[in-house]
Design a protein around this motif. Structure first.
Motif, PDB file in Angstrom:
ATOM      1  N   LYS A 138      20.859   4.999   6.690  1.00  0.00           N
ATOM      2  CA  LYS A 138      21.789   4.099   6.017  1.00  0.00           C
ATOM      3  C   LYS A 138      23.174   4.176   6.640  1.00  0.00           C
ATOM      4  CE  LYS A 138      19.622   3.947   1.450  1.00  0.00           C
ATOM      5  NZ  LYS A 138      19.800   4.227   0.002  1.00  0.00           N
ATOM      6  N   ARG A 139      23.534   5.376   7.127  1.00  0.00           N
ATOM      7  CA  ARG A 139      24.862   5.521   7.710  1.00  0.00           C
ATOM      8  C   ARG A 139      24.984   4.746   9.017  1.00  0.00           C
ATOM      9  NH1 ARG A 139      29.023   9.447   7.570  1.00  0.00           N
ATOM     10  NH2 ARG A 139      30.843   8.396   8.451  1.00  0.00           N
ATOM     11  N   VAL A 140      23.910   4.696   9.818  1.00  0.00           N
ATOM     12  CA  VAL A 140      23.936   3.899  11.045  1.00  0.00           C
ATOM     13  C   VAL A 140      24.112   2.430  10.692  1.00  0.00           C
ATOM     14  CG1 VAL A 140      22.613   3.145  13.056  1.00  0.00           C
ATOM     15  CG2 VAL A 140      22.562   5.543  12.368  1.00  0.00           C
ATOM     16  N   LEU A 141      23.322   1.945   9.744  1.00  0.00           N
ATOM     17  CA  LEU A 141      23.417   0.551   9.326  1.00  0.00           C
ATOM     18  C   LEU A 141      24.790   0.254   8.735  1.00  0.00           C
ATOM     19  CD1 LEU A 141      22.282  -2.236   8.768  1.00  0.00           C
ATOM     20  CD2 LEU A 141      21.204  -1.334   6.690  1.00  0.00           C
ATOM     21  N   ALA A 142      25.273   1.135   7.854  1.00  0.00           N
ATOM     22  CA  ALA A 142      26.571   0.909   7.216  1.00  0.00           C
ATOM     23  C   ALA A 142      27.697   0.906   8.241  1.00  0.00           C
ATOM     24  CB  ALA A 142      26.829   1.983   6.155  1.00  0.00           C
ATOM     25  N   ARG A 171      16.935  -9.510  -1.626  1.00  0.00           N
ATOM     26  CA  ARG A 171      17.405  -8.571  -2.654  1.00  0.00           C
ATOM     27  C   ARG A 171      18.175  -7.413  -2.043  1.00  0.00           C
ATOM     28  NH1 ARG A 171      19.537  -8.509  -7.410  1.00  0.00           N
ATOM     29  NH2 ARG A 171      19.059  -6.639  -8.641  1.00  0.00           N
ATOM     30  N   PHE A 172      17.730  -6.943  -0.881  1.00  0.00           N
ATOM     31  CA  PHE A 172      18.422  -5.845  -0.206  1.00  0.00           C
ATOM     32  C   PHE A 172      19.865  -6.236   0.109  1.00  0.00           C
ATOM     33  CE2 PHE A 172      19.943  -3.900   3.709  1.00  0.00           C
ATOM     34  CZ  PHE A 172      19.733  -2.561   3.481  1.00  0.00           C
ATOM     35  N   TYR A 173      20.069  -7.398   0.708  1.00  0.00           N
ATOM     36  CA  TYR A 173      21.422  -7.804   1.089  1.00  0.00           C
ATOM     37  C   TYR A 173      22.289  -8.125  -0.125  1.00  0.00           C
ATOM     38  CZ  TYR A 173      20.211  -7.805   6.009  1.00  0.00           C
ATOM     39  OH  TYR A 173      19.838  -7.408   7.277  1.00  0.00           O
ATOM     40  N   GLU A 174      21.668  -8.633  -1.179  1.00  0.00           N
ATOM     41  CA  GLU A 174      22.416  -8.866  -2.412  1.00  0.00           C
ATOM     42  C   GLU A 174      22.892  -7.548  -3.015  1.00  0.00           C
ATOM     43  OE1 GLU A 174      20.542 -12.924  -4.380  1.00  0.00           O
ATOM     44  OE2 GLU A 174      19.526 -11.017  -4.719  1.00  0.00           O
ATOM     45  N   THR A 175      21.983  -6.605  -3.138  1.00  0.00           N
ATOM     46  CA  THR A 175      22.260  -5.355  -3.838  1.00  0.00           C
ATOM     47  C   THR A 175      23.104  -4.397  -3.011  1.00  0.00           C
ATOM     48  OG1 THR A 175      20.160  -5.559  -5.021  1.00  0.00           O
ATOM     49  CG2 THR A 175      21.210  -3.393  -5.011  1.00  0.00           C
ATOM     50  N   MET A 176      22.790  -4.269  -1.743  1.00  0.00           N
ATOM     51  CA  MET A 176      23.419  -3.251  -0.914  1.00  0.00           C
ATOM     52  C   MET A 176      24.775  -3.670  -0.353  1.00  0.00           C
ATOM     53  SD  MET A 176      21.214  -0.767  -1.047  1.00  0.00           S
ATOM     54  CE  MET A 176      21.301   0.380   0.326  1.00  0.00           C
ATOM     55  N   LEU A 177      24.978  -4.990  -0.165  1.00  0.00           N
ATOM     56  CA  LEU A 177      26.213  -5.445   0.479  1.00  0.00           C
ATOM     57  C   LEU A 177      26.920  -6.580  -0.249  1.00  0.00           C
ATOM     58  CD1 LEU A 177      24.965  -5.301   4.173  1.00  0.00           C
ATOM     59  CD2 LEU A 177      26.880  -3.972   3.250  1.00  0.00           C
ATOM     60  N   GLY A 178      26.273  -7.202  -1.220  1.00  0.00           N
ATOM     61  CA  GLY A 178      26.937  -8.258  -1.974  1.00  0.00           C
ATOM     62  C   GLY A 178      26.865  -9.635  -1.350  1.00  0.00           C
ATOM     63  N   ASP A 215      36.638   5.266  -6.357  1.00  0.00           N
ATOM     64  CA  ASP A 215      36.194   5.255  -7.744  1.00  0.00           C
ATOM     65  C   ASP A 215      34.695   5.519  -7.802  1.00  0.00           C
ATOM     66  OD1 ASP A 215      35.636   4.853 -10.390  1.00  0.00           O
ATOM     67  OD2 ASP A 215      36.375   2.796 -10.490  1.00  0.00           O
ATOM     68  N   ASP A 216      34.323   6.728  -8.188  1.00  0.00           N
ATOM     69  CA  ASP A 216      32.911   7.113  -8.219  1.00  0.00           C
ATOM     70  C   ASP A 216      32.104   6.304  -9.227  1.00  0.00           C
ATOM     71  OD1 ASP A 216      33.318   8.987  -6.269  1.00  0.00           O
ATOM     72  OD2 ASP A 216      33.556  10.667  -7.671  1.00  0.00           O
ATOM     73  N   SER A 217      32.783   5.711 -10.201  1.00  0.00           N
ATOM     74  CA  SER A 217      32.079   4.926 -11.214  1.00  0.00           C
ATOM     75  C   SER A 217      31.898   3.469 -10.800  1.00  0.00           C
ATOM     76  CB  SER A 217      32.848   4.977 -12.544  1.00  0.00           C
ATOM     77  OG  SER A 217      34.124   4.359 -12.417  1.00  0.00           O
ATOM     78  N   SER A 218      32.481   3.076  -9.673  1.00  0.00           N
ATOM     79  CA  SER A 218      32.384   1.699  -9.203  1.00  0.00           C
ATOM     80  C   SER A 218      30.976   1.402  -8.709  1.00  0.00           C
ATOM     81  CB  SER A 218      33.384   1.460  -8.070  1.00  0.00           C
ATOM     82  OG  SER A 218      33.103   0.242  -7.398  1.00  0.00           O
ATOM     83  N   PRO A 219      30.483   0.168  -8.934  1.00  0.00           N
ATOM     84  CA  PRO A 219      29.174  -0.206  -8.371  1.00  0.00           C
ATOM     85  C   PRO A 219      29.126  -0.034  -6.855  1.00  0.00           C
ATOM     86  CG  PRO A 219      29.888  -1.825  -9.988  1.00  0.00           C
ATOM     87  CD  PRO A 219      31.050  -0.890  -9.775  1.00  0.00           C
ATOM     88  N   ALA A 220      30.276  -0.189  -6.190  1.00  0.00           N
ATOM     89  CA  ALA A 220      30.324  -0.037  -4.734  1.00  0.00           C
ATOM     90  C   ALA A 220      30.017   1.388  -4.300  1.00  0.00           C
ATOM     91  CB  ALA A 220      31.691  -0.466  -4.199  1.00  0.00           C
ATOM     92  N   ALA A 221      30.196   2.343  -5.211  1.00  0.00           N
ATOM     93  CA  ALA A 221      29.925   3.751  -4.900  1.00  0.00           C
ATOM     94  C   ALA A 221      28.523   4.169  -5.336  1.00  0.00           C
ATOM     95  CB  ALA A 221      30.962   4.639  -5.583  1.00  0.00           C
ATOM     96  N   GLY A 222      27.766   3.230  -5.894  1.00  0.00           N
ATOM     97  CA  GLY A 222      26.445   3.560  -6.406  1.00  0.00           C
ATOM     98  C   GLY A 222      25.423   3.801  -5.318  1.00  0.00           C
ATOM     99  N   LYS A 223      24.286   4.327  -5.732  1.00  0.00           N
ATOM    100  CA  LYS A 223      23.226   4.675  -4.779  1.00  0.00           C
ATOM    101  C   LYS A 223      22.673   3.455  -4.067  1.00  0.00           C
ATOM    102  CE  LYS A 223      21.687   8.888  -7.123  1.00  0.00           C
ATOM    103  NZ  LYS A 223      20.552   9.582  -7.765  1.00  0.00           N
ATOM    104  N   ARG A 224      22.788   2.284  -4.682  1.00  0.00           N
ATOM    105  CA  ARG A 224      22.217   1.076  -4.097  1.00  0.00           C
ATOM    106  C   ARG A 224      23.255   0.269  -3.320  1.00  0.00           C
ATOM    107  NH1 ARG A 224      17.242  -0.046  -5.533  1.00  0.00           N
ATOM    108  NH2 ARG A 224      17.476  -2.260  -5.122  1.00  0.00           N
ATOM    109  N   SER A 225      24.344   0.899  -2.979  1.00  0.00           N
ATOM    110  CA  SER A 225      25.373   0.229  -2.185  1.00  0.00           C
ATOM    111  C   SER A 225      25.506   0.893  -0.819  1.00  0.00           C
ATOM    112  CB  SER A 225      26.720   0.286  -2.912  1.00  0.00           C
ATOM    113  OG  SER A 225      27.762  -0.181  -2.076  1.00  0.00           O
ATOM    114  N   LEU A 226      25.627   0.068   0.227  1.00  0.00           N
ATOM    115  CA  LEU A 226      25.848   0.615   1.564  1.00  0.00           C
ATOM    116  C   LEU A 226      27.310   0.975   1.803  1.00  0.00           C
ATOM    117  CD1 LEU A 226      23.747  -1.390   4.202  1.00  0.00           C
ATOM    118  CD2 LEU A 226      23.528   1.000   3.544  1.00  0.00           C
ATOM    119  N   TYR A 227      28.199   0.443   0.977  1.00  0.00           N
ATOM    120  CA  TYR A 227      29.624   0.640   1.234  1.00  0.00           C
ATOM    121  C   TYR A 227      30.030   2.111   1.163  1.00  0.00           C
ATOM    122  CZ  TYR A 227      30.130  -4.399   1.119  1.00  0.00           C
ATOM    123  OH  TYR A 227      30.023  -5.738   1.413  1.00  0.00           O
ATOM    124  N   ARG A 228      29.342   2.885   0.381  1.00  0.00           N
ATOM    125  CA  ARG A 228      29.695   4.307   0.280  1.00  0.00           C
ATOM    126  C   ARG A 228      29.311   5.088   1.534  1.00  0.00           C
ATOM    127  NH1 ARG A 228      25.802   8.017  -2.235  1.00  0.00           N
ATOM    128  NH2 ARG A 228      23.712   7.152  -2.130  1.00  0.00           N
TER     129      ARG A 228
END
Length: 248
Positions: A138-142, A171-178, A215-228
């Motif tokens: 995931k880190r390579v992709l991110a 669904r992957f691109y919606e969930t992981m990157l928005g 913000d650890d509580s942000s959806p962007a920091a969640g397990k299903r986000s590549l942004y983290r």
């Protein structure tokens, strides 16, 4: 909305080399066997473009997609990014900028892309994304996606990135990157497979990076986000400052 602000093509390639060629502390990845250096650079020689093309062909063929038989020649409207570990290519993505030549997405989604242009958006597209199946990081992709975001925003001040994906991957691109769906199934004749047109607001992507690291509580920091998994705000700021020093 950002104004369309294009810079000359020669400066674009100079920027890509300055931004991406230099190994730096932020390019360290954690692996089970220790730390290995991940280098992301612009593929601006035939050897690097050939390595990217081989990886794309291998990954696409494994999924039953059709690909071109020869590597792309250097284009002044594209930047191909290559991620490598110890001189082995493990990932690639190409950023293609809009212009008189249009975009590849025009072939299947001409009306939708024309509407975005009419609304005043500066567009780019992400094409030929491939990650080595052995790495599956995931880190390579991110990191590749984050570098592509920066190139799009800082090279031509693009507002939106477009991408064509297989319906199974929506669904992957919606969930992981928005990414947002703009138009569903059309046939992409370049790879002989159905495609869905998706777009990403690059200002939104920039905001997600900051939220994911602050913000650890942000959806962007969640397990299903590549942004983290991408660069930290400090790391991105350093890259952006390097761009601004180059073109001030």
């Amino acid at each position: 909305m950002n104004a369309v602000n294009r810079i000359d093509s020669d400066s674009r390639h100079q920027m890509a080399r300055l931004l991406l060629d230099e190994p730096a502390p932020w390019s360290i990845l954690e692996h089970e066997k220790g730390k290995r250096l991940l280098t992301i650079r612009a593929a601006d020689c035939d050897g690097e473009r050939s390595s990217a093309h081989i990886l794309v062909n291998r990954m696409y063929a494994a999924r039953g997609y059709t690909t071109s038989t020869v590597p792309d020649h250097s284009s002044r409207n594209r930047i191909t990014l290559v991620a490598s570990e110890e001189d082995e290519t493990v990932g690639t993505i190409t950023v293609s900028f809009d212009g008189p030549q249009g975009l590849l997405v025009d072939e299947s989604f001409a009306a939708e892309v024309a509407q975005l242009r009419a609304e005043g958006f500066a567009l780019c597209e992400f094409i030929k994304l491939a990650i080595d199946g052995v790495v599956r990081s995931k880190r390579v992709l991110a990191s590749l996606m984050d570098a592509a975001f920066l190139c799009a925003r800082e090279v031509q001040r693009c507002d939106k990135a477009l991408i064509e994906v297989n319906p199974r991957h929506v669904r992957f691109y919606e969930t992981m990157l928005g990414f947002k769906v703009l138009r569903r199934d059309r046939m992409n004749h370049r790879v002989n497979a159905p495609a869905v047109l998706m777009s990403l607001d690059l200002d939104f992507a920039d905001e997600q990076v900051f939220e994911a690291h602050q913000d650890d509580s942000s959806p962007a920091a969640g397990k299903r986000s590549l942004y983290r998994h991408g660069f930290s705000p400090e790391e991105r700021s350093g890259l952006v400052n390097r761009l601004r020093r180059t073109y001030s």
